[in-house]
Design a protein around this motif. Sequence first.
Motif, mmCIF file in Angstrom:
data_model
loop_
_atom_site.group_PDB
_atom_site.id
_atom_site.type_symbol
_atom_site.label_atom_id
_atom_site.label_comp_id
_atom_site.label_asym_id
_atom_site.label_seq_id
_atom_site.Cartn_x
_atom_site.Cartn_y
_atom_site.Cartn_z
ATOM 1 N N ARG A 208 44.617 38.628 36.481
ATOM 2 C CA ARG A 208 43.892 39.005 38.063
ATOM 3 C C ARG A 208 44.796 38.216 39.276
ATOM 4 O O ARG A 208 43.992 38.705 40.706
ATOM 5 C CB ARG A 208 42.725 37.852 37.390
ATOM 6 C CG ARG A 208 41.767 38.705 36.814
ATOM 7 C CD ARG A 208 40.401 37.829 36.053
ATOM 8 N NE ARG A 208 39.476 37.556 37.683
ATOM 9 C CZ ARG A 208 38.635 36.842 38.040
ATOM 10 N NH1 ARG A 208 38.219 36.499 36.635
ATOM 11 N NH2 ARG A 208 37.689 36.238 38.488
ATOM 12 N N VAL A 209 45.605 37.798 38.793
ATOM 13 C CA VAL A 209 46.311 36.364 40.029
ATOM 14 C C VAL A 209 46.653 38.439 40.805
ATOM 15 O O VAL A 209 47.252 38.244 42.032
ATOM 16 C CB VAL A 209 47.326 36.112 39.993
ATOM 17 C CG1 VAL A 209 47.874 35.178 40.494
ATOM 18 C CG2 VAL A 209 45.955 34.738 39.500
ATOM 19 N N LEU A 210 47.858 39.155 40.326
ATOM 20 C CA LEU A 210 48.394 40.169 40.171
ATOM 21 C C LEU A 210 47.122 40.882 41.232
ATOM 22 O O LEU A 210 47.978 42.003 42.413
ATOM 23 C CB LEU A 210 49.211 40.814 38.874
ATOM 24 C CG LEU A 210 49.758 41.958 39.688
ATOM 25 C CD1 LEU A 210 51.472 42.047 40.013
ATOM 26 C CD2 LEU A 210 50.587 42.647 38.810
ATOM 27 N N ALA A 211 46.437 41.499 40.789
ATOM 28 C CA ALA A 211 45.173 41.866 41.848
ATOM 29 C C ALA A 211 44.959 41.769 42.971
ATOM 30 O O ALA A 211 45.047 42.646 43.895
ATOM 31 C CB ALA A 211 44.300 42.481 40.479
ATOM 32 N N VAL A 212 45.181 40.626 43.161
ATOM 33 C CA VAL A 212 45.269 39.746 44.434
ATOM 34 C C VAL A 212 46.475 40.240 45.409
ATOM 35 O O VAL A 212 45.999 40.409 46.545
ATOM 36 C CB VAL A 212 44.802 38.280 44.143
ATOM 37 C CG1 VAL A 212 44.846 37.241 45.678
ATOM 38 C CG2 VAL A 212 43.221 37.301 43.670
#
Length: 208
Positions: free
Chosen positions: A162-166
């Motif tokens: 999810r952090v990578l998606a940000v």
Amino acid sequence: VLLLTGLAMAANAGAAVQEAGAEAAQIRTVEALRRAVGRSDGVARFEFAARPGVWGDGRTWNFSREPERGDADGWRGRCDGCTNGPVRVTLRVENRDVTGVDSQVGGRWRESGRDLGTVAASAAADYLLGLVERDGREPDSDSREEALQAAVSARGVEAWPRVLAVAQDRSQASDVRKAALFWSAHEAGGRAAAARLVRRPEQRGLTD
């Protein structure tokens, strides 16, 4: 052998403390946390268990196996008085909505407010990442970066997808995307992981 046995016992004791903290969580789901935060305006705060290797004294964050490794930048030197958690999050709430986020590890609370108690680490990380992923101007970029750092520090949570998606979300501010790229690489195993996760970052506007 005695030294190894002692180290193993210390590690097991630390894990037991963290597990006990998880079992004692007063808020176990992200839905319950949202309701608790939105009950009234002002300052609300909660805490949750930190993953192994996350140390702090209320002022500094340190990411290492031992508390004495880590300076004010969180990487080297000493950190007298550091503990492995808890992660503490302070929220500013206006019109039942979160407008600001501050975070710390260990130490005394830096700000008084409505105490929500201990939150399950998975629920806390889910909630904080939800604040980062929101559309709109609030919370601001600094608060989103605080929420990111706190979320990736949660015990037993794999936050990096999810952090990578940000990091890949062009609607996010540049500073937030860069912070997200750093933390996704950090959690996934270092800068080499970032190169594999995000190829040619200049095409995504992540370079200066």
